[in-house]
Design an enzyme around this catalytic site. Structure first.
Site, PDB file in Angstrom:
ATOM      1  CB  CYS A  44      -0.885   0.007   1.224  1.00 47.79           C
ATOM      2  SG  CYS A  44      -1.702  -1.566   1.474  1.00 47.79           S
ATOM      3  N   PRO A 100       1.530   7.736  -0.843  1.00 44.50           N
ATOM      4  CG  PRO A 100       2.068   9.899  -0.162  1.00 44.50           C
ATOM      5  CD  PRO A 100       1.571   8.574   0.352  1.00 44.50           C
ATOM      6  N   GLY A 101       4.044   7.082  -1.784  1.00 44.80           N
ATOM      7  CA  GLY A 101       5.390   6.684  -2.198  1.00 44.80           C
ATOM      8  C   GLY A 101       6.511   7.126  -1.295  1.00 44.80           C
ATOM      9  N   GLY A 102       6.181   7.634  -0.107  1.00 42.03           N
ATOM     10  CA  GLY A 102       7.242   8.070   0.815  1.00 42.03           C
ATOM     11  C   GLY A 102       8.103   6.913   1.279  1.00 42.03           C
ATOM     12  CE  LYS A 103       5.061   4.270   6.236  1.00 39.10           C
ATOM     13  NZ  LYS A 103       3.932   5.017   5.661  1.00 39.10           N
ATOM     14  CG  ASP A 110      -2.251   2.872  -3.089  1.00 40.92           C
ATOM     15  OD1 ASP A 110      -1.729   2.925  -1.975  1.00 40.92           O
ATOM     16  OD2 ASP A 110      -3.428   3.192  -3.310  1.00 40.92           O
ATOM     17  CG  ASP A 163      -7.960  -5.508  -3.320  1.00 36.95           C
ATOM     18  OD1 ASP A 163      -7.164  -5.450  -2.360  1.00 36.95           O
ATOM     19  OD2 ASP A 163      -9.175  -5.646  -3.188  1.00 36.95           O
ATOM     20  CG  ASP A 200       1.964   2.204   6.109  1.00 41.56           C
ATOM     21  OD1 ASP A 200       1.824   1.994   7.313  1.00 41.56           O
ATOM     22  OD2 ASP A 200       1.803   3.314   5.587  1.00 41.56           O
ATOM     23  CB  CYS A 208      -0.625   5.818  10.965  1.00 42.25           C
ATOM     24  SG  CYS A 208      -2.019   5.844   9.862  1.00 42.25           S
TER      25      CYS A 208
END
Lengths: 776, 197
Positions: free
Chosen positions: A402, A405-408, A426, A453, A470, A527
């Site tokens: 998941c 927006p691609g940070g991790k 995603d 999915d 995540d 989170c």
């Protein structure tokens, strides 16, 4: 590196920047202070000399007395007389020192000054003695008494001459000290020696002092009693909080918390704990504007003090942090560049090499040339933790399930130094655009961005060395970012999230390859801080698959729960890590690292029988998957893909129970979308259904096992296959057809596709290809 | 060379179609990249493996063959991007380089233009580079040559086409356009949705 914040005031060393310092100001004679530098008259000098003589005499006298006393009782002497002598002598020495040549001056001047300054305090209160610190420590206690007596003398005698008053004072000093500052035993001595010397008024003043002291002590005692008895919180009669303002509520929250923390003593005997708690919950809900459900969950999660801290911390924004893109720059260079743009930065912490905290910035952080050039990514501190726990190695095959927006995901790619392969998946196509944008900006070239999915992913591709999940969650850890969580979450939302997370974690584990030489690790993070979405999900995975919990490699954070209310989790759950806004000053976060030690899915058949619900879930996506494949093989554009996406979303929204009902609906839809293709489409569908029927039983067990065991080794045959077919050109054409089944390419490469269907990776592609064959 | 094909198993019409399309891609790509001064051979035979270009949904992606092999497994409707996006074909069949190729091409660039810090912002908002903003320029840059635009600290900012040759630049007045804007990294903010898909 940024400037280090130095928050303590440091003592100034050396002469300072100016080499030549200004001298101290020199004042003209007439401006100088009057009293202290006055020269004495001859008479005054004589008197002073006399006084000193007297003092010496009295000192001697006193000394003798003390020796006598010593013989009587040693202990008291040790305290009292020694102090006296030493005090006195010290005083003398000091005074002579201060005033240099003439030891006469001090005796006159200093006490006189004292008289002036301290006179008013004397009878106001005794507490003055504690506050005053203009004298050195050893002198203090003695001087107190001195002055009191001195004053009395001064007034009663009516002598205006300072000297006389002081003289008397100096004398009395010794004796009074003997009586007052020492213990009661000394009183006897005073009675003999000193008391006789005292004037009646002195005695009375002494009495007065004692009385005052006593009163004060009593007052204090009373005050303490009052604090203990009066401050107890009274339970309000009517609980309607309409009339109350926020400050009152806050006060009441504090009061109730105090009561609850010491319930036995402070409670109102007629009220139960529940009443107090419900009052507190109500108040907290109104004060922090939460809904009751979430507040109760939080109360179950935290002890009262922590709860308040958490709620407070959730109101405040976390510090803005950025992550250096180690593919393009170094942290020090970046920090320097950003400081030049007017930002105030600091390294984030010792635990990370790439994080920076931004305190203030004169320019928008997301629009600097450095940002556009991909030198950094705006990312919360907590988002770096799962990647650090994952610890991807260069050359590995990694999946971020998941990713938007691609940070991790970009962090993973940076850690892998752009080698290996990174799949960033995603479900939402819109959000994948952000991934693509960020990846290209940050210069990541080893990525494949997909929109599946997550639950379908094992059917697409398996055999990853590491997977980061995540999971989507209720976001109870990031209330400061999104305050709407406070009010719009209820039991149902948590249940939905939890179910989805369980499905996702199983899918993620299935994607892993246990035989991977360097990996086989899954990092699960959310989170959210609710155990239902964290420990419970991990515990579920432990029971369903051959995985174990391993240390996350993060040296801070609180341990995960092993028991929470009615839940009893796996004892190794303490290896997982929780992060809270109030303790770690980052978003609430949960990180767990799992290692897969066997590819065997714990006897799938048995499993599916045991959990019919999960089977249902796994089945239903299958169908949709097939539909998708129809769409891909036909490649007839947007219409199909749209409908599929809709189906997906519907499925997600529907609860477990509804899923059965959803099937007929879905089939209808597919037929509708396919109707444009006419009969062919229908036929194909039938064919597929047949296949599915046959495969249905095997699918989970057999195929998966095959795949898992062979996935690694099968790669090489594929490679050789390619190369043996000769000519790079051919290769490329083939591939092109495959990845790009655009209209131009469509249907050209069927036979070669077939060869490749032997690849264990892709069940999905396999089917797709077969369909293509059927078509022609 | 890039997209040479074998046609054994395709029908005649298909083949013709393919032939046209791939020749087009081939030509255009080569032409475009050479116009920037990038040697495509260097891009394909790299020490860390063979790389290749693939067209997908009208966009051309550049990736390692290893990655390609895995990416092939992803359904066509589920793929968003593989490797680096180099550019896209317009509806009329022209090929445009997009800013996403910048990181890849900048190191190979033959002709460069450096802009002053004061003109950086201008360029990042999509404007041409004027003489007043010109910091440095590669010697012997011809007119209408594809160039890579750098900031003075050597951060690539975008692609452009030289409007004047180096010699002409020296005598141009401050408001003359030196370099036409093609693409810039500001598009990551202005145009994120349309960048790759």
């Amino acid at each position: 590196m940024g400037r280090k914040g130095k928050f303590q005031d440091q003592a100034v060393k050396g002469p300072g920047r100016k080499a030549k310092k200004q001298k101290d100001p020199v004042f003209p004679e007439h401006l100088k202070g009057d009293g202290e530098t006055k020269t004495l008259t001859r008479r005054q000098k004589q008197r002073a000399r006399k006084r000193q003589l007297k003092l010496q005499r009295s000192l001697e006298h006193h000394f003798k007395k003390n020796i006598k006393k010593n013989t009587k009782n040693e202990e008291n002497e040790a305290v009292g007389s020694d102090v006296n002598i030493s005090d006195l002598t010290k005083k003398l020495v000091k005074k002579t020192k201060i005033n240099g040549s003439s030891n006469v001056k001090p005796l006159i001047l200093k006490p006189a000054k004292n008289v002036e300054t301290r006179k008013p305090k004397l009878f106001d209160s005794d507490s003055g003695s504690e506050k005053e610190d203009d004298e050195s420590g050893d002198e203090e206690s003695g001087d107190e008494e001195v002055e009191t007596l001195n004053d009395v003398d001064y007034e009663s005698d009516g002598i205006e001459d300072d000297d006389f008053g002081n003289e008397a004072m100096e004398e009395d000093d010794d004796e009074s000290k003997g009586s007052d500052s020492d213990s009661d035993d000394d009183d006897d001595d005073d009675g003999k020696g000193a008391k006789d010397d005292l004037l009646p008024i002195e005695r009375s003043s002494k009495k007065l002092l004692k009385k005052l002291k006593k009163d004060k002590e009593e007052d204090e005692k009373e005050l303490l009693l009052n604090v203990a008895t009066q401050d107890v919180f009274e339970f309000p009669e009517d609980l309607s909080a309409e009339a109350m303002n926020l400050q009152d509520i806050q006060q009441r929250i504090k009061d109730v918390v105090i009561v609850l923390l010491d319930f036995k003593r402070l409670r109102d005997p007629n009220r139960s704990r529940e009443e107090y708690v419900s009052l507190l919950v109500n108040d907290l809900c109104t004060y922090y504007s939460y809904n009751h459900f979430l507040m109760e969950r939080l109360m179950q999660l935290f002890p009262l003090n922590d709860l308040l801290e958490f709620l407070e911390a959730s109101e405040v924004q976390r510090p803005l942090t950025i992550r250096t893109n180690s593919l393009k720059t170094r942290r020090r260079d970046l920090a320097q560049a950003l400081i030049n743009r007017g930002m105030n930065l600091d390294p984030l912490g010792k635990w990370t090499q790439v994080g920076l905290v931004v305190f203030t910035s004169q320019v928008p952080l997301g629009a600097t040339p450095e940002y556009l050039a991909g030198h950094y990514m705006i990312q919360g501190a907590s988002s770096m933790l799962p990647v650090m726990a994952l610890a991807p190695q260069p050359g590995e095959r990694v999946l971020d399930m998941c990713a938007a927006p691609g940070g991790k995901a970009s962090h993973i790619a940076a850690v892998m130094k752009n080698t290996g392969v990174l799949f960033a998946n995603d479900m939402k196509r819109d959000r994948t655009k952000a991934i693509a944008g960020n990846f290209h900006r940050l210069g990541i070239v080893n990525s494949v961005i997909t929109t599946y999915d997550g639950r379908q992913f094992p059917k697409v591709l398996k055999g990853f060395d590491r997977v980061l999940l995540d999971a989507p969650c209720t976001g109870t850890g990031v209330i400061s970012k999104d305050p709407s969580v406070k009010t719009n979450k209820d039991d149902m939302d948590i249940q939905k999230c939890c179910t989805l997370q369980k499905e996702l974690i199983l899918a993620a584990i299935d994607c892993l390859d246990a035989h991977s030489q360097s990996g086989g690790y899954l990092v699960y993070s959310t989170c959210s801080i609710l155990p239902e979405e964290n420990e419970w999900v991990v515990d579920f995975a432990l029971r369903k698959r051959d995985v174990k919990i391993v240390p996350t490699g993060l040296d801070f954070g609180t341990e995960g729960f092993t028991n929470y209310r009615q839940f009893r989790f796996h004892p190794a759950m303490n290896l997982t890590r929780r992060f809270y806004p109030h303790t770690h000053n980052m978003d609430g976060f949960f990180v767990a690292k799992l290692k897969k030690f066997s590819n065997a899915v714990k006897d799938v058949k048995q499993n599916t029988e045991e959990i019919p619900s999960s089977k249902r879930k796994q089945d239903s996506p299958d169908k949709s998957n097939k539909k998708m494949k129809v769409a891909t093989s036909e490649n007839d554009g947007k219409l199909n893909s749209v409908s599929i996406q809709k189906n997906f979303q519907k499925k997600k929204k529907k609860g477990k129970k509804k899923k059965d009902n959803a099937f007929p609906q879905e089939t209808n839809e597919t037929s509708a979308t396919l109707s444009s293709d006419g009969k062919e489409g229908n036929k194909r569908k039938k064919g597929k259904k047949g296949k599915q029927g046959k495969k249905g039983e095997k699918k989970q067990g057999m195929v998966k096992k095959e795949n898992n065991s062979n996935s690694r080794t099968d790669l090489t045959p594929n490679l050789s296959e390619h190369s043996s077919e000769g000519g790079a050109g051919i290769k490329q054409v083939k591939k092109n057809k495959k990845t790009v089944p655009s209209k131009k390419v469509k249907g050209v490469a069927k036979p070669k596709f077939k060869v490749r269907t032997a690849k264990p990776f892709l069940k999905g592609v396999k089917k797709q290809k077969k369909e293509a064959n059927v078509k022609t | 060379m890039l997209y040479t094909l074998s046609y054994e198993k395709s029908t005649t019409t298909d083949r013709r179609k393919m032939e046209i399309s791939f020749r087009k891609i081939n030509e255009i790509l080569w032409h475009t990249l050479y116009s920037i001064g990038v040697n495509v051979k260097l891009l394909i035979d790299r020490p860390d493996g063979t790389y290749c270009f693939r067209e997908y949904r009208g966009r051309v992606f550049y990736m390692s063959e290893k990655i390609l092999k895995l990416a092939e497994n992803v359904g066509a409707n589920n793929l968003v991007s593989v490797g680096t996006c180099i550019g896209k074909f317009t509806k009329t069949g022209k090929f445009n380089l997009t800013v996403t190729c910048l990181a890849l091409l900048a190191p190979y660039a033959q002709y460069k233009i450096w802009v002053k810090p004061s003109a950086e912002q201008q360029f990042l908002y999509g404007h041409h580079v004027l003489k007043s903003g010109l910091g440095r320029i590669t010697e012997n840059t011809p007119q209408y040559q594809g160039v890579v635009v750098f900031s003075m600290s050597d951060v690539p900012l975008g692609l452009g086409i030289s409007a004047k040759s180096t010699a002409e630049c020296k005598h141009a007045d401050p408001l003359t356009t030196i370099c036409f804007h093609v693409c810039d990294i500001g598009e990551y903010i202005r145009n994120e949705d349309a960048l790759v898909s």
